[in-house]
Design a protein around this motif. Structure first.
Motif, mmCIF file in Angstrom:
data_model
loop_
_atom_site.group_PDB
_atom_site.id
_atom_site.type_symbol
_atom_site.label_atom_id
_atom_site.label_comp_id
_atom_site.label_asym_id
_atom_site.label_seq_id
_atom_site.Cartn_x
_atom_site.Cartn_y
_atom_site.Cartn_z
ATOM 1 N N THR A 9 0.834 -1.203 0.000
ATOM 2 C CA THR A 9 0.000 0.000 0.000
ATOM 3 C C THR A 9 0.863 1.244 0.000
ATOM 4 O OG1 THR A 9 -1.692 -1.183 1.233
ATOM 5 C CG2 THR A 9 -1.821 1.210 1.228
ATOM 6 N N ALA A 10 1.886 1.232 0.815
ATOM 7 C CA ALA A 10 2.803 2.363 0.829
ATOM 8 C C ALA A 10 3.524 2.486 -0.511
ATOM 9 C CB ALA A 10 3.809 2.208 1.970
ATOM 10 N N LEU A 11 3.869 1.352 -1.086
ATOM 11 C CA LEU A 11 4.575 1.377 -2.367
ATOM 12 C C LEU A 11 3.706 1.974 -3.464
ATOM 13 C CD1 LEU A 11 6.442 -2.044 -2.433
ATOM 14 C CD2 LEU A 11 7.417 0.231 -2.246
ATOM 15 N N GLU A 12 2.434 1.602 -3.483
ATOM 16 C CA GLU A 12 1.523 2.118 -4.512
ATOM 17 C C GLU A 12 1.667 3.618 -4.690
ATOM 18 O OE1 GLU A 12 -2.653 1.364 -4.305
ATOM 19 O OE2 GLU A 12 -2.307 -0.791 -4.045
ATOM 20 N N MET B 85 16.875 -3.961 7.096
ATOM 21 C CA MET B 85 15.712 -3.387 6.430
ATOM 22 C C MET B 85 14.463 -3.482 7.294
ATOM 23 S SD MET B 85 15.260 -4.208 2.402
ATOM 24 C CE MET B 85 14.135 -2.878 2.007
ATOM 25 N N ALA B 86 14.506 -4.288 8.311
ATOM 26 C CA ALA B 86 13.304 -4.568 9.104
ATOM 27 C C ALA B 86 12.607 -3.299 9.595
ATOM 28 C CB ALA B 86 13.645 -5.502 10.264
ATOM 29 N N PRO B 87 13.346 -2.361 10.183
ATOM 30 C CA PRO B 87 12.662 -1.155 10.673
ATOM 31 C C PRO B 87 11.977 -0.389 9.542
ATOM 32 C CG PRO B 87 14.880 -1.297 11.574
ATOM 33 C CD PRO B 87 14.786 -2.348 10.521
ATOM 34 N N LEU B 88 12.616 -0.339 8.393
ATOM 35 C CA LEU B 88 12.024 0.376 7.268
ATOM 36 C C LEU B 88 10.741 -0.320 6.806
ATOM 37 C CD1 LEU B 88 12.297 2.690 5.250
ATOM 38 C CD2 LEU B 88 13.590 1.150 3.778
ATOM 39 N N LEU B 89 10.813 -1.628 6.665
ATOM 40 C CA LEU B 89 9.619 -2.368 6.250
ATOM 41 C C LEU B 89 8.501 -2.205 7.272
ATOM 42 C CD1 LEU B 89 11.298 -5.606 4.873
ATOM 43 C CD2 LEU B 89 10.110 -3.839 3.565
ATOM 44 N N GLN B 90 8.878 -2.252 8.519
ATOM 45 C CA GLN B 90 7.906 -2.047 9.592
ATOM 46 C C GLN B 90 7.245 -0.675 9.456
ATOM 47 O OE1 GLN B 90 6.908 -4.051 11.874
ATOM 48 N NE2 GLN B 90 5.960 -2.766 13.460
ATOM 49 N N ALA B 91 8.071 0.336 9.222
ATOM 50 C CA ALA B 91 7.533 1.690 9.095
ATOM 51 C C ALA B 91 6.608 1.801 7.890
ATOM 52 C CB ALA B 91 8.689 2.691 8.960
ATOM 53 N N ASN B 93 4.944 -0.623 6.492
ATOM 54 C CA ASN B 93 3.737 -1.400 6.788
ATOM 55 C C ASN B 93 2.758 -0.596 7.633
ATOM 56 O OD1 ASN B 93 2.214 -3.862 6.731
ATOM 57 N ND2 ASN B 93 2.806 -4.152 8.869
ATOM 58 N N GLU B 94 3.285 0.031 8.667
ATOM 59 C CA GLU B 94 2.410 0.810 9.545
ATOM 60 C C GLU B 94 1.818 2.004 8.818
ATOM 61 O OE1 GLU B 94 4.676 1.739 13.002
ATOM 62 O OE2 GLU B 94 4.789 -0.360 13.644
ATOM 63 N N TRP B 95 2.645 2.648 7.997
ATOM 64 C CA TRP B 95 2.129 3.775 7.232
ATOM 65 C C TRP B 95 1.040 3.313 6.262
ATOM 66 C CZ3 TRP B 95 1.158 5.830 2.559
ATOM 67 C CH2 TRP B 95 0.920 7.207 2.529
ATOM 68 N N GLY B 96 1.260 2.162 5.650
ATOM 69 C CA GLY B 96 0.274 1.613 4.724
ATOM 70 C C GLY B 96 -1.055 1.337 5.404
ATOM 71 N N MET B 97 -0.995 0.749 6.578
ATOM 72 C CA MET B 97 -2.226 0.455 7.309
ATOM 73 C C MET B 97 -2.988 1.729 7.632
ATOM 74 S SD MET B 97 -1.414 -2.825 9.743
ATOM 75 C CE MET B 97 -1.284 -1.743 11.146
ATOM 76 N N SER B 98 -2.283 2.721 8.124
ATOM 77 C CA SER B 98 -2.971 3.963 8.487
ATOM 78 C C SER B 98 -3.492 4.670 7.242
ATOM 79 C CB SER B 98 -2.042 4.879 9.276
ATOM 80 O OG SER B 98 -1.103 5.489 8.420
ATOM 81 N N HIS B 99 -2.790 4.501 6.124
ATOM 82 C CA HIS B 99 -3.247 5.149 4.900
ATOM 83 C C HIS B 99 -4.540 4.525 4.379
ATOM 84 C CE1 HIS B 99 -3.030 7.601 1.369
ATOM 85 N NE2 HIS B 99 -3.071 6.548 0.583
ATOM 86 N N ILE B 100 -4.682 3.236 4.530
ATOM 87 C CA ILE B 100 -5.932 2.573 4.129
ATOM 88 C C ILE B 100 -7.095 3.160 4.907
ATOM 89 C CG2 ILE B 100 -7.182 0.391 4.220
ATOM 90 C CD1 ILE B 100 -4.550 -1.007 3.552
#
Lengths: 115, 115
Positions: A9-12, B85-91, B93-100
């Motif tokens: 989603t972030a990538l989109e 990369m884990a922290p970046l992916l985590q960030a 992911n969280e941003w993606g969830m909130s964006h939805i």
DNA sequence: CCGGATCCCAACCGATACTG
DNA sequence: CAGTATCGGTTGGGATCCGG
């Protein structure tokens, strides 16, 4: 469960040949006119600039302000919500920089982070 | 200067239809065989799984361990460097969830974050 | 000045068949 | 089991031209 992975989603929002650089411009310059963006990104076509901006607008990252006048004037800026992307972009930028160094260590410095 | 924007470098590594979900699997499951990844990602073809893994391997995110035996056995895992990369992916992911959630507020919940 | 409409090409991706 | 080879469809992006 894999469905919980929202990285995509972030990538989109960021994916698109010109989106990162457009965001970079708007974040650093603040409000910019369409023609100013064109000037800052000499190689982009109007069509691409428009479409990339429209997608960012749809996601509420970029605001489009239209001035009804002749000649037309349209200004783009980061929305308040879009500002909340700043830490993420910052993190990605820093990670990208360190990754370039890492690749240079792995494969030598004769290449510039090409894949 | 725009050239200082390395967000795109980070994107290069994540962009690819299956890369985020592959990383998600390897991060959460640890080491996985090729066939295990196939089972976890039923819709991916061997060709795509191979090519996506190869690109991740080139960037030193994924390690490929080959066991010379019949039948062949190949295991994939996140490299030590990849772990960073884990922290970046985590960030992301969280941003993606909130964006939805944000999109649902903007456009209503009848759509699932499709663009 | 700020686009939209159209056409075209190249890269990405999928389906299928084959191999050590 | 873990791939490679080949082919063909789809999509993103560029060039060009038209319009308010």
């Amino acid at each position: 469960m894999p469905e919980d992975c929202k990285v995509e989603t972030a990538l989109e929002i960021l994916v698109g040949k010109w989106k990162p650089i457009i965001l970079y411009q708007l974040f650093s310059q603040g409000t910019m006119r369409f023609s100013e963006l064109q000037k800052a990104l000499p190689d982009i076509t109007k069509k691409m600039l428009t479409s990339q901006l429209r997608e960012l607008e749809y996601h509420d990252i970029v605001h489009r302000e239209i001035y009804l006048q002749i000649p037309p004037k349209v200004e783009y800026s980061i929305t308040e919500y879009g500002m909340r992307m700043a830490p993420l972009l910052q993190a990605m930028n820093e990670w990208g920089m360190s990754h370039i160094e890492h690749l240079n260590e792995l494969y030598g410095a004769e290449m510039q982070a090409k894949r």
